[in-house]
Design an enzyme around this catalytic site. Structure first.
Site, mmCIF file in Angstrom:
data_model
loop_
_atom_site.group_PDB
_atom_site.id
_atom_site.type_symbol
_atom_site.label_atom_id
_atom_site.label_comp_id
_atom_site.label_asym_id
_atom_site.label_seq_id
_atom_site.Cartn_x
_atom_site.Cartn_y
_atom_site.Cartn_z
ATOM 1 C CB CYS A 139 -9.490 1.729 7.735
ATOM 2 S SG CYS A 139 -8.744 1.294 6.156
ATOM 3 C CD GLU A 160 -2.696 -1.309 2.528
ATOM 4 O OE1 GLU A 160 -3.877 -1.459 2.219
ATOM 5 O OE2 GLU A 160 -2.314 -1.132 3.697
#
Lengths: 626, 626
Positions: free
Chosen positions: B394, B301
């Site tokens: 999230c 990421e």
């Protein structure tokens, strides 16, 4: 002495391999030099690292000869097995290599001692979690490691270097057949399939083949725990018979497909072979890099979507290229189609050759096609230079086993003759349909497209010479006259009885290669190539102060073949340097003028990149837009 | 009522935020509609999922009110905290939302009950590995979760909705200061830094600020276990004061930088602020997508190398865009430079707006700029459509907390006046330097560049209007005459005493955007944009049988603004369809003719993609090469 992949006489086969020792590469030839370097440098390097990195100690922990914690990846045994396989092929060709023999014998003895009463052999499970045997197959690599052990034993059996290892592998294989013959369970990492077929070929013991087929057919039904990476990663999302695309972890996919072809040809399973053909078209039609590398994603070491082929984030694992080589060889034997040899050649001379340093002791695990200016090379998954070893060091021993057996992949035979697929200086002493045949091959390939073959045999054989896909067939000459090169080969019949020399001329001009228009990542770029070699541009060949990304090539400019120290053929052409007109990341308005400062561009074979000076590199070069 | 980010009066600040409740978005305006949708749909959706996905039950396992195994990611508490923060801001603006109040109160009570005697609060560690508290900080997210708890409490304190939660957060913060005040230890995931500064701002308790500074300075010295992902992933490879580039996990990097600015302005640490400026230039000069998305790599990421911006493998996590928004807001307050508001706007109207479905209950976690034909969308990390929730969810609660407080990011003040950064229909009731000021803003922005502002105040304030970076400054008009738009804004002084109306005209023609020439991945492509909106081409707007990848745009053709149902402004232009001339992946020879079948191309705002029909999409469109 049979080499790796030795279909039974009952197998479906358009072509048959030659025995490994029937083909000898000349040490001065390209492949011969490489094979020798692997034997003298890479293989000893691997053997040394198995010791220092702790792989052998893991096995000694099983036997009680070492203590301390298990070291390395949980499938570290497989590196031992692959190195043993390399040693076996090497000893088959050079039986008096005393140090290698010592390594082989002591390691085979260690494995024998480490093997359980029932045949089980896996140092990680035995040392770290003995109660978890076969419990975590989606991730444990137990059958993957077993597969590599079996491959090593197959090599030992065929090269005649060690009956002890063969006995170890058979005991383990028998346990596997017993354990998995009736339960629906399989390994997350394919490899056991092709190994069991090969063991069947060595032993004639049919249950090994049946078990391999069983593993192939069990896959794709979601039996594996796909919690973490998903079923596709493990090729467990769809049965291979129904699969339309290659998908998931590349090495897993390609090892599986090697096994699929092995099962298909031994069981005359046309549906399986058709599936392999279909997946081949997908893999090589939309998911392969110009260098033969495969794997467009670092994440999950995976294939990407069709035409998703980013050069700077090419994963292109060395093991994937080797796996693709293995798969194509099996496809070539099964179908006789030269496109498979083309792909073997593409991978061999580019991604595979490029994975190793000239000294044979540093390796790329991933093989990028663009090392960007400003690249952060601190990650092992995308280093800026070849490394001597990796946390997961599957690739170096895989290279060693490929190179030790490479001469078995150069030619094939059928009832009527001999087929030459890979050209390199060397000699062949074999039989075709029972008759002795001698071939001497002289060539500087891949630096030169001229190949002289002197064939001597009393038999009226056909000599078939592959015409590589990169070569315009109507420009091929045999003995100075245009050849009839159809379907990727020329077929020659001569009176060979007193030794006839054939001169094949594969025209090898430097050429400009373009990407398919759907390969978005290299739009507006070209690559340079000559013969089987892909070229690349390195920072070290640019004038001081020029940034690699600012170079624009003129694809219509003449290409000149030249040379540099240690590089027999460079390609030189015209380009210009066009610094960005502004820092704006996303400017509005008309395109900037593509004209810039003219420079002469020198490009070098991709496989040699990073050897002179570390730094940015690119295969695909943007075209000037003026 | 202070909103998120409320520097103390002693802080370094070019600009100051307005109280959250001083700004009210009109429900019919773009941002007002979105904020309302988030309140009525997204926030209730998140609250529901915290129940069904098991996040709340994890806390109940601590209190003994639930049994069974811990569910979800080990940092699932943070989703509870972020949702609570959203609820707090929302309740601050609409205190009579009874269901929301009930959620807030019961959850605050649950957290109070779940908190340990000593102040510790983390359901994963408490339930699963109570003996591992603070033992595995590089990966445990304990301080990350604590940070989000503190942020929720800060929101509760400022909006006056719950002293109980504030007490919980203070107890935990005190424990953290006690535990980490003298040992060299820190969390692998930044967030605690900015949270502690904000808690200092609420409480005036200096140790919180000191601890935040300590965490900032401890980072970059390799204190964290970088075994698995490496130190760079955790921004622990180099101290931020010396860092030259943004690097590693994007959300970690950007949350850290928000905290860095908070510490810098509260401690007058110019070196830290200079580091943040330097990293901003790197991030927004070479590592940001046209949509404002950041994160070029799915693997880890992560940010990529400079100019590594693949559209099809854009990770562009929604949380990263929110984090970038937060960072830019802090930079804007600290420096007053409008480029930071430009980047807030870019992200807000493109990647952030695009992350949510029109019904407010489906979300993208990653935000691609090119969904390829043949894309496999079975992975959660690159789905073909927005999903209602994620394994690691999230983003949805992060969106909810941003939207609930969005009105605090639209304007600022300084001693002499008011600055408008985000244009949307709404009203402002505030004070400047002690004098009441009322502003009514009427606009259809971003669909239209006309903004009418009626300002009423007795004070001689300066009204500063941001001129977005996409807007040519010499074409801006105020009240029908060319404006003096320098440095990204116009400054207006009027007699506002009886209410003066200013009409700002930001010219908003459709425009063609090009990539910097080093952005290899979209070479030979252009994108279309209008105002702050980036446009994209969707398969659903192409004639039947046309493959998205075969479309070639004529960048010199006129662009027409049109509309579709639910899409106020589409952009239409000329293009052609050019099917690949052959299947060859790497053809040799001259480029294929770029001419093809002419079509009219309709493009839609990027943020609306995937709403009408799932299918391929691209932002960057290849240019016809004829």
């Amino acid at each position: 002495m049979p080499g790796p992949v030795w279909p039974t006489s009952a197998a479906t086969a358009a072509l048959r391999p030659l025995p490994l020792d029937d083909v000898t590469f000349a040490p001065g030839g390209f492949l011969g030099h490489w094979q020798r370097r692997s034997a003298t440098r890479s293989l000893p390097h691997c053997i040394g690292r198995l010791g220092t990195a702790g792989n052998l100690d893991n096995l000694r922990r099983v036997t009680g000869e070492a203590d301390g914690d298990y070291q390395n990846m949980w499938f570290a045994d497989s590196d031992v097995h692959k190195t043993l396989e390399a040693a076996a092929w090497q000893l088959g060709r050079t039986p008096d290599a005393a140090k290698l023999r010592a390594f082989f014998d002591t390691t085979a003895a260690l494995l024998t001692k480490a093997q359980g009463e029932d045949g089980y052999l896996n140092s990680y499970v035995t040392v770290v979690k003995p109660d978890q045997r076969w419990r975590d197959l989606h991730w444990s690599h137990e059958l993957y490691c077993a597969g590599h052990l079996i491959q090593a034993a197959v090599a030992a059996a065929r090269s005649g270097v060690g009956a002890e290892l063969v006995a170890v592998a058979r005991r383990f294989a028998d346990l596997i057949v017993e354990r998995f013959g009736t339960v629906d369970d399989l390994d997350g990492h394919p490899e056991i399939e092709t190994a069991l077929v090969e063991l069947y070929r060595v032993t004639g013991h049919r249950p090994y083949l049946d078990q391999a087929k069983r593993f192939v057919d069990l896959r794709g039904h979601g039996l594996l725990n796909g919690e973490h990476f998903g079923s596709m990663y493990l090729q467990d999302h769809v049965p291979v018979r129904r699969a339309e695309t290659v998908a998931g972890h590349v090495v897993r996919q390609l090892y599986l497909l090697a096994g699929v072809v092995d099962v298909a040809v031994e069981t005359h399973d046309d549906e399986l072979l058709t599936a392999a053909r279909r997946l081949w078209t997908d893999a090589y039609g939309a998911k392969t890099y110009l260098t033969g590398a495969q794997g467009s994603r670092h994440r999950d070491e995976a294939f990407g979507d069709p035409y998703e082929l980013p050069p700077d984030r090419a994963y292109g694992e060395t093991c994937a290229a080797i796996a693709g080589f293995h798969w194509n060889w099996r496809m070539l034997l099964a179908t006789g189609e030269t496109k498979h040899a083309d792909e073997m050649e593409r991978a061999l001379y580019n991604v595979i050759a490029g994975s190793t340093s000239p000294d044979g002791t540093h390796f790329f695990y991933s093989n990028t096609l663009h090392l960007r200016t400003g690249h952060d090379g601190s990650h092992e998954d995308a280093p800026s230079q070849r490394l001597p070893w990796y946390t997961c060091s599957c690739c170096p021993p895989n290279l060693a086993r490929l190179l030790a057996s490479l001469s078995s992949y150069a030619l094939t035979t059928d009832h009527s003759g001999l087929q030459v697929h890979l050209y390199t200086a060397g000699e062949v002493n074999t039989t075709v349909d029972g008759s002795p045949v001698h071939v001497a091959m002289r060539t500087d390939y891949p630096w030169n497209g001229r190949v002289e073959l002197t064939v001597t045999t009393d038999a009226p054989i056909t000599l078939t010479l592959r015409i590589p896909g990169w070569c315009p067939p109507d420009e091929v000459q045999v003995d100075g006259t245009p050849a009839d090169a159809a379907d990727g080969h020329v077929r020659l019949r001569r009176d060979w009885s007193t030794g006839a020399t054939v001169t094949l001329e594969l025209p090898m001009p430097a050429r400009v290669v373009r990407p398919h228009p759907r390969v978005d990542a290299v739009r507006g770029c070209v690559a340079l190539a000559r013969g089987p070699l892909v070229y690349c541009l390195e920072q070290t060949d640019l004038p001081p102060g020029v940034t690699l990304e600012d170079v624009r090539i003129d694809p219509s400019a003449p290409l000149t073949v030249s040379r540099l120290p240690d590089i027999p053929a460079t390609l030189t052409t015209s380009a210009n340097v066009h610094a960005p007109p502004s820092d704006a990341l996303y400017p509005t308005g008309p395109a900037a003028d593509g004209r810039g400062e003219p420079i002469t561009l020198t490009t070098v074979p991709y496989f040699l990149w990073g050897n002179r000076a570390p730094g940015p590199m690119r295969v695909w070069i943007p075209v000037a837009t003026t």
